[in-house]
Design a protein around this motif. Structure first.
Motif, mmCIF file in Angstrom:
data_model
loop_
_atom_site.group_PDB
_atom_site.id
_atom_site.type_symbol
_atom_site.label_atom_id
_atom_site.label_comp_id
_atom_site.label_asym_id
_atom_site.label_seq_id
_atom_site.Cartn_x
_atom_site.Cartn_y
_atom_site.Cartn_z
ATOM 1 N N GLN A 85 -1.219 -1.014 5.187
ATOM 2 C CA GLN A 85 -0.271 -1.670 4.277
ATOM 3 C C GLN A 85 -0.582 -3.164 4.146
ATOM 4 O O GLN A 85 -0.541 -3.713 3.043
ATOM 5 C CB GLN A 85 1.161 -1.456 4.767
ATOM 6 N N TYR A 112 3.655 -3.085 -3.081
ATOM 7 C CA TYR A 112 3.027 -2.874 -1.764
ATOM 8 C C TYR A 112 3.801 -3.613 -0.668
ATOM 9 O O TYR A 112 4.013 -3.083 0.418
ATOM 10 C CB TYR A 112 1.579 -3.358 -1.762
ATOM 11 N N LEU A 145 -3.602 -3.531 1.868
ATOM 12 C CA LEU A 145 -3.245 -3.306 0.463
ATOM 13 C C LEU A 145 -2.486 -4.503 -0.112
ATOM 14 O O LEU A 145 -2.752 -4.938 -1.239
ATOM 15 C CB LEU A 145 -2.401 -2.038 0.330
ATOM 16 N N ILE A 146 -1.555 -5.029 0.666
ATOM 17 C CA ILE A 146 -0.782 -6.186 0.219
ATOM 18 C C ILE A 146 -1.689 -7.395 0.034
ATOM 19 O O ILE A 146 -1.630 -8.097 -0.979
ATOM 20 C CB ILE A 146 0.348 -6.512 1.221
ATOM 21 N N SER A 200 -4.090 -6.924 -3.013
ATOM 22 C CA SER A 200 -3.395 -7.040 -4.306
ATOM 23 C C SER A 200 -2.895 -8.464 -4.538
ATOM 24 O O SER A 200 -2.897 -8.949 -5.670
ATOM 25 C CB SER A 200 -2.242 -6.036 -4.386
#
Length: 158
Positions: A140, A83, A143-144, A147
């Motif tokens: 983004q 990611y 998501l980063i 995670s």
């Protein structure tokens, strides 16, 4: 170079700066694109925030890769790393839009006729581009971040 700072892993330290500057750049670029008064007031600030973000993203990515290689292989870290590799193009696009907005604002002069219409279209294209790259950048980042938190806290019970 990107492994530690006074014995601490560099990645968590740099990431905090990235997590502050990237959303700040997104917000500033969006406001500059959609609100003329803010655009005039902010001047080059959205561009400056975007450029700082553009510098921080590769530093965060490289420090993360250094940390990843220092840890045992983990699928959650691998997903986080994948990611993270996708953020730079989004921030690059954000920086281009910020530059376009700054350039357009600086070159604004009252022009009659056909050039005035071109100027109106240009600001619409920049505003739409700002919305698209801002949305992509924020997705983004989420998501980063998610995670990364999952990788950092996996196996931890409270």
């Amino acid at each position: 170079m990107f492994e530690s700072f006074f014995g601490l892993p560099l990645h968590p330290l740099v990431v905090h700066a990235t997590v502050v500057f990237v959303p700040a750049a997104v917000l500033a670029v969006l406001l500059a694109a959609c609100w003329p008064r803010f655009r005039r007031w902010a001047g080059p600030a959205p561009l400056v925030l975007a450029v700082i973000s553009l510098v921080l993203v590769p530093i965060s990515t490289q420090s993360g890769e250094a940390l990843e290689h220092a840890l045992p292989h983990d699928d959650l870290i691998e997903k986080h790393s994948q990611y993270a590799d996708g953020l730079l193009p989004w921030v690059g696009g954000l920086t281009l839009v910020a530059f376009g907005l700054w350039w357009w604002m600086r070159s604004q002069r009252p022009t009659p006729g056909r050039f005035a219409r071109l100027s109106e279209w240009l600001v619409v294209v920049l505003a739409v581009s700002a919305v698209v790259v801002s949305a992509g950048t924020i997705v983004q980042v989420i998501l980063i971040g998610h995670s990364g938190a999952a990788a950092a806290w996996a196996g931890v019970t409270v």
